[in-house]
Design an enzyme around this catalytic site. Structure first.
Site, PDB file in Angstrom:
ATOM      1  N   ASP A 104       0.813  -1.020   0.149  1.00 10.53           N
ATOM      2  CA  ASP A 104       0.030  -0.081   0.071  1.00 10.53           C
ATOM      3  C   ASP A 104       1.034   1.131  -0.143  1.00 10.53           C
ATOM      4  OD1 ASP A 104       1.045  -0.343   2.559  1.00 10.53           O
ATOM      5  OD2 ASP A 104      -0.990   0.058   3.683  1.00 10.53           O
ATOM      6  N   LYS A 156       4.417   2.474  15.758  1.00  5.56           N
ATOM      7  CA  LYS A 156       3.325   3.375  16.163  1.00  5.56           C
ATOM      8  C   LYS A 156       3.464   3.798  17.463  1.00  5.56           C
ATOM      9  CE  LYS A 156       0.641   1.837  12.465  1.00  5.56           C
ATOM     10  NZ  LYS A 156       0.547   0.373  12.214  1.00  5.56           N
ATOM     11  N   ASP A 216       2.167   6.793   1.501  1.00  9.63           N
ATOM     12  CA  ASP A 216       1.593   5.684   1.975  1.00  9.63           C
ATOM     13  C   ASP A 216      -0.132   5.693   1.767  1.00  9.63           C
ATOM     14  OD1 ASP A 216       0.963   3.679   4.126  1.00  9.63           O
ATOM     15  OD2 ASP A 216      -0.163   5.237   4.795  1.00  9.63           O
TER      16      ASP A 216
END
Ligand code: GDD
Ligand code: MG
Length: 341
Positions: A104, A156, A216
């Site tokens: 992606d 993250k 992204d």
């Protein structure tokens, strides 16, 4: 050399578009996003392993119809195994150092150069790196004193815990031994569970920064954004697929094959997928119209996504429109590399 393309997962952040299609097949400028990865494979790669599960038939079909000049293995996970689990599940097809690629991402990374860099550093793992402002949606590296060496990886992180502004750009060159670190048959996050171990145990984890662009495409906002960036990079006002009937006024808009836009419709910053119908007098801004969807006369949409095959009327602001059944087993939120876990 083998390249594993990570093409599984549900793409929950791209719903409702991913209720009816595999995320890697979502078009960017009217071409499935995974085709950008497939076209950029370096000559070193002679075998592509497609790591799939959700809507695998669609992906398999696409690759059957589009030959990228490599041997193709469709590696069907019994259930989503995460980025690490999917890599482990491909072990039987791996014969040496190999690539793992997120599907992606649109970027200018030259994989041959990354492979060279990996060899030069005698690395155990080399990952591509890109600087961003908002690191908390990504995996973030802590760089060591030696050129390119990575001494920490945190997936993250909260902004205050991020060790740098350099993120994992989603392409890895790995030695075969890495597979020994991944347990088999279970959900494993490469980023959360495996990378930190490799750094600690081998001390041969490297980061490769590159120039150009990196986008992204994992969320609706980035999906809209990538189109604006590509239109502007190509100096285009709009982009049309084949056989489009356009009688509307369009700006910054991408239209898929066989779509039709009626008189008096105005579209700004939109993506209209194949076979969609926009009726007269519609006013659409920053919205995505799914394949075969119909937007009824005089509708007003902004920051709205109409799923494939939906029929929409009236005014919609900031909505995800889906009135059909949600596929069985489709999770409510991301299951792999979740923020804040
Ligand atoms: N086969 C398989 N099985 N593939 C999967 C699975 C699974 O269970 N889960 C996710 N994938 C695929 C996705 O389709 C995508 O191509 C890739 O693995 C990464 O998963 P995402 O769900 O898109 O992760 P992310 O965007 O939250 O974070 C990842 O990408 C960032 C860069 O865009 C991480 O790798 C981050 O560290 C990285 O910064
Ligand atoms: Mg992603």
């Amino acid at each position: 050399m083998e390249a594993i393309i990570l093409a599984g997962g549900y793409g929950t952040r791209l719903r409702p578009l991913t209720y009816s299609r595999a995320k890697p097949l979502l078009p960017i400028m009217n071409k499935p996003m995974v085709s950008y990865i497939a076209e950029q494979l370096p000559p070193e790669v002679d075998k592509v392993i497609l790591a799939v599960n959700y809507r695998k038939d669609q992906i398999e079909q696409y690759f059957k119809n589009h030959d990228f000049g490599r041997e193709l293995i469709v590696n069907d996970e019994p259930e989503p195994l995460g980025t690490g689990g999917a890599t482990k599940f491909a072990q039987k097809h791996i014969t040496g150092p190999f690539l793992v690629l997120n599907s992606d991402i649109i970027c200018s990374l030259n994989l041959s150069k990354m492979i060279e860099y990996h060899k030069k550093h005698k690395a155990m793992a080399t990952i591509s790196l890109w600087p961003v402002e908002n690191v908390s949606e990504f995996g973030v590296v802590d760089m060591g004193a030696d050129e390119g060496s990575v001494i920490g990886f945190v997936e993250k992180p909260k902004p205050q815990d991020a060790p740098s502004n350099l993120i994992n750009a989603g392409a890895y060159m790995l030695e075969q031994d890495i597979l020994d670190y991944i347990p088999s048959g279970k959900l494993v996050s490469m980023e959360k569970e495996i990378f930190p171990q490799i750094i600690q145990k081998t001390n041969r984890f490297f980061g490769y920064q590159f120039e150009g662009y990196w986008i992204d495409v994992g969320r609706i906002t980035s999906y809209l954004d990538v189109h604006k960036r590509l239109l502007s990079a190509q100096n285009l006002d709009n982009f049309f697929g084949e056989n489009v009937q356009n009688n509307g006024v369009l700006k910054n808009t991408v239209v898929g094959d066989n779509a039709s836009i009626a008189n008096g419709a105005a579209l700004d910053g939109c993506i209209v997928l194949d076979d969609a119908i926009i009726e007269e007098g519609c006013n659409l801004k920053n919205s995505v119209i799914g394949a075969h969807a119909t937007i009824k006369q005089n509708s007003i949409l902004d920051y709205t996504v109409a799923g494939d095959n939906e029929s929409v009327e009236g005014t919609h602001h900031n909505e995800l429109i889906w009135t059909q059944e949600i596929p069985k087993g489709y999770p409510k939120k991301q299951i792999g590399n979740v923020i804040g876990e």
